[in-house]
Design an enzyme around this catalytic site. Structure first.
Site, PDB file in Angstrom:
ATOM      1  N   GLU A 142       0.819  -1.217   0.000  1.00  0.00           N
ATOM      2  CA  GLU A 142       0.000   0.000   0.000  1.00  0.00           C
ATOM      3  C   GLU A 142       0.855   1.271   0.000  1.00  0.00           C
ATOM      4  O   GLU A 142       0.793   2.096   0.924  1.00  0.00           O
ATOM      5  CB  GLU A 142      -0.980  -0.017   1.177  1.00  0.00           C
ATOM      6  CG  GLU A 142      -2.011  -1.131   1.024  1.00  0.00           C
ATOM      7  CD  GLU A 142      -3.181  -1.037   1.969  1.00  0.00           C
ATOM      8  OE1 GLU A 142      -3.053  -0.394   3.023  1.00  0.00           O
ATOM      9  OE2 GLU A 142      -4.237  -1.627   1.662  1.00  0.00           O
ATOM     10  N   GLU A 299      -6.092  -8.068  -1.411  1.00  0.00           N
ATOM     11  CA  GLU A 299      -6.664  -8.220  -0.072  1.00  0.00           C
ATOM     12  C   GLU A 299      -8.167  -8.021  -0.220  1.00  0.00           C
ATOM     13  O   GLU A 299      -8.604  -7.019  -0.783  1.00  0.00           O
ATOM     14  CB  GLU A 299      -6.106  -7.172   0.887  1.00  0.00           C
ATOM     15  CG  GLU A 299      -4.613  -7.305   1.108  1.00  0.00           C
ATOM     16  CD  GLU A 299      -4.061  -6.290   2.101  1.00  0.00           C
ATOM     17  OE1 GLU A 299      -4.855  -5.658   2.823  1.00  0.00           O
ATOM     18  OE2 GLU A 299      -2.837  -6.127   2.132  1.00  0.00           O
TER      19      GLU A 299
HETATM   20  C1  GLA Z   1      -4.396  -2.963   4.486  1.00  0.00           C
HETATM   21  C2  GLA Z   1      -3.008  -3.570   4.609  1.00  0.00           C
HETATM   22  C3  GLA Z   1      -2.987  -4.855   5.387  1.00  0.00           C
HETATM   23  C4  GLA Z   1      -3.879  -4.755   6.585  1.00  0.00           C
HETATM   24  C5  GLA Z   1      -5.275  -4.438   6.085  1.00  0.00           C
HETATM   25  C6  GLA Z   1      -6.334  -4.513   7.148  1.00  0.00           C
HETATM   26  O1  GLA Z   1      -5.078  -3.281   3.357  1.00  0.00           O
HETATM   27  O2  GLA Z   1      -2.374  -3.752   3.376  1.00  0.00           O
HETATM   28  O3  GLA Z   1      -1.669  -5.134   5.762  1.00  0.00           O
HETATM   29  O4  GLA Z   1      -3.398  -3.784   7.433  1.00  0.00           O
HETATM   30  O5  GLA Z   1      -5.256  -3.162   5.545  1.00  0.00           O
HETATM   31  O6  GLA Z   1      -6.221  -3.566   8.095  1.00  0.00           O
END
Ligand code: GLA
Ligand code: ZN
Length: 656
Positions: A142, A299
């Site tokens: 991210e 995700e």
């Molecule tokens: C983001 C991050 C994950 C985790 C999720 C859920 O998408 O990439 O590592 O922290 O949020 O909180």
């Protein structure tokens, strides 16, 4: 479509690894992402690498036939590194290093961090570059265009400005520093826009700093991708992205990557206001539009969210399956669920995975397992794609510029795009969300909301589209700024005046106040936030204001320009206006409309060139029933149907 899970072997006792892999494989999981935060386990001390555990993890997963996405763990440098090189920690707006102890503290411009980031990447790819089970590499996690204010970032920003503007005089001119005695007599006086209050910062400086931070992020990801490619030329590379406050330019971020991946957490609470639209379909379409190609969800929502916020409700029955199908419909070829098991330790222990703390598979897991089975039967969709006649333009730069200067209460750039997306979705249309520089020739209709900061190539692209016969919709706050984010001294919408055949004589930023407009057919709609008062040159009025001192002045216009048509929407309305407007535009341009779709039902048509498949997804908490114009074959139920019945979050796929 393949289904996967995010897995954190470093957080679990080793004795669980094989059991987990076995259950994954039995459940139908195909892909497992690992290691994106595991740097301290791989390099416990400077230059001492321990791959034994990761070797075993990869061996175990591949023994069960699972494919792997290997994370490059640069998001979380080990604490020894921060201790050795305190300067690699980001500096916040207060000029102080941020506190370490959470994650992502590193400054991606810091040379020592970059040295270590490249080294760990190189180590990983040298060891695992030929590993057959690794199907993709994820760089970092991210990535944000974080506005770091460390000395390295400041100096690099100054150099970046000089490279771009050549001289200090040009920088002064571009920033309009004659305001408030802000003239730079030396480049060292340039500071990132952090002075308090932030809203009083120079907008030109702010936008340049955003561009710099975004480019830094892109450069960083590219450098790590180069390290991977050097050692393993066939490696498939991605990074997982999301919409955050400091969103980098997605188009540039993914330019040299192999595919886009997105972290998809759709809403669990269903909006009670029927006027509130769902935006996840829009986000997914935007992700597909970045490379105009299939993408991954790296995700995906799996359980109640929470941790830094109070916990959300648990996903309702149908959501785990339905939201993955929604992603598939809109172009996701792999959907990886976050996460296999809920953490029992650490900050995210309340952000739930598929399996709860108890380690006893429950309702959500069983639904996930059904998803894995369903996904394995959808091979017929593998070679299909979305063909859209409608595009909405998303500009990362305009997004950033509106964050720098919010225009009026309630006005948000992305929402301007979502209104139109939701409106065309009501008629079951496929919609692309693409860059203002994309090839527009394949579309009949292009929506260009709030083209705020003028970019010559985009403006020319838009004119070309209309000249060649396209139907364009431009909206308020277009043509306002020059590329330096300064106001253009011309009647609005400046560069687009000729195209829309109208000029704005005055505007009224009414914020939350509500007024009305009346369209050419006498329909009345509520408007708010912004009212451009238009004066026509060659355009006709599509709708007029009904209140205030500009009653009877045009609010929405239509202009025939060369072989095309350019509409201009000078105000912001509620959904009923956009639905009516979208319906008219589809009628005018001959784009077929599915009428009477229940609210919340999303429709996507995918084609392989021979057959068309229509995917219906009920994104609502109510049962939905959709009559089909003719009987169609459901590939879910293997029967012909002339009516689709969907439970909340249910879906069906029919061959047209
Ligand atoms: C983001 C991050 C994950 C985790 C999720 C859920 O998408 O990439 O590592 O922290 O949020 O909180
Ligand atoms: Zn920095």
């Amino acid at each position: 479509m393949k289904i996967g899970v995010d897995y954190y072997p470093e957080q679990w006792d080793k004795s669980l690894w094989a059991k987990d892999a076995e259950l994954m494989s039995k459940t139908g999981v195909k892909v497992v992402r690992v290691a994106e935060f595991a740097w301290s386990r791989i390099e416990p001390k400077d230059g001492e690498f321990d791959f034994t555990w990761l070797d075993e993890v990869l061996r175990t997963l591949s023994r069960y036939g699972l494919e792997i996405v290997l994370g490059v763990p640069t998001n979380c440098p080990p604490l020894w590194m921060y201790q050795m090189f305190p300067d690699i920690v980001q500096v916040g707006p207060d000029g102080k290093h941020i506190q370490t102890g959470i994650r992502a503290h590193r400054c991606i411009n810091a040379p020592m961090f970059m040295f270590y980031a490249k080294r760990i990447t190189e180590q990983l790819v040298r060891r695992y570059g030929n590993e057959q089970s690794i199907i993709a590499w994820q760089i970092d996690n991210e990535l944000e265009a974080y506005p770091c204010c460390c000395d390295v970032c400041k100096d690099s920003f100054r150099q970046w400005l000089l490279d771009k503007h050549d001289t200090l005089e040009n920088i002064n001119a571009a920033f309009g520093t004659s305001v408030w005695s802000g003239e730079y007599s030396d480049i060292s006086q340039v500071q990132p826009p952090t002075a308090y209050p932030k809203a009083w910062q120079n907008p030109a400086l702010c936008l340049e700093f955003y561009r710099f931070t975004s480019e830094s992020t892109v450069r960083y990801a590219k450098e790590l991708a180069m390290v991977i490619r050097r050692e393993s030329p066939k490696a498939k590379i991605t990074t997982n992205t999301w919409f955050c406050e400091n969103t980098p330019d997605f188009y540039k971020l993914f330019e040299d990557m192999d595919f886009v991946s997105y972290d998809n957490y759709p809403p669990i609470r269903i909006p009670s206001d029927p006027d509130e639209f769902y935006s996840h379909a829009f986000h997914l379409d935007l992700m597909r539009g970045i490379r105009q190609d299939k993408f991954w969800v790296m995700e995906q929502l799996s359980g109640p969210t929470g941790s830094w916020a109070p916990m959300s409700p648990t996903p309702r029955p149908g959501m785990i399956l339905g939201y993955s199908m929604q992603a598939l419909a809109r172009g996701a070829e792999t959907v990886v669920h976050f996460r296999w098991r809920t953490a029992t330790h650490g900050a995210e222990m309340h952000w739930h995975g598929l399996i709860d703390h108890s380690n006893v598979p429950g309702r959500r897991f069983f639904e996930f397992s059904e998803l894995c089975k369903t996904a394995s039967k959808l091979g017929v969709l593998d070679n299909t794609r979305i063909v859209s006649e409608i595009a909405i333009l998303y500009s990362p730069e305009n997004d950033a510029a509106f964050k720098i200067q919010p225009q009026t209460d309630g006005f948000y750039y992305l929402e301007q795009l979502k209104y139109f997306h939701a409106a065309f979705s009501r008629y079951g249309a496929n919609i692309d969300v693409v860059s203002p520089d994309a090839d527009l020739s394949k579309y009949k209709v292009v929506i260009a909301p709030s083209m705020y900061v003028n970019k010559k190539s985009a403006t020319e692209n838009i004119y070309r589209f209309v000249i060649n016969g396209g139907t364009l919709v431009l909206t308020n706050r277009s043509g306002v700024k020059d590329p330096n984010n300064n106001c253009i001294m011309d009647q609005l919408p400046t560069v687009y005046k000729e195209l829309i055949g109208a000029e704005i004589t005055e505007y009224d930023p009414i914020g939350w106040e509500e007024q009305t407009i009346v369209d050419f057919a006498g329909n009345k709609f509520t408007c708010r936030q912004w009212c451009d008062v238009l004066s026509l040159t060659t355009a006709k009025a599509y709708a007029e204001y009904n209140d205030n001192f500009y009653r009877c002045c045009p609010a929405v216009t239509m202009n025939r320009y060369c072989s095309g048509v350019a509409y201009y929407v000078g105000t912001v309305c509620k959904m009923d206006f956009y639905e009516s407007f979208a319906g008219n535009i589809m009628k005018q341009t001959g784009i077929p409309r599915l009428k009477g779709l229940p609210r919340g039902v999303e429709v996507v048509t995918r084609t392989n060139g021979l057959d068309d498949y229509i995917i219906f997804f009920n994104n609502s908490a109510e049962n939905a029933s959709i009559g089909l114009p003719k009987a169609m074959y459901s590939i879910m139920d293997s029967v012909g149907k002339d009516k689709i019945e969907l439970k909340p979050f249910g879906f069906d796929i029919v061959r047209k």
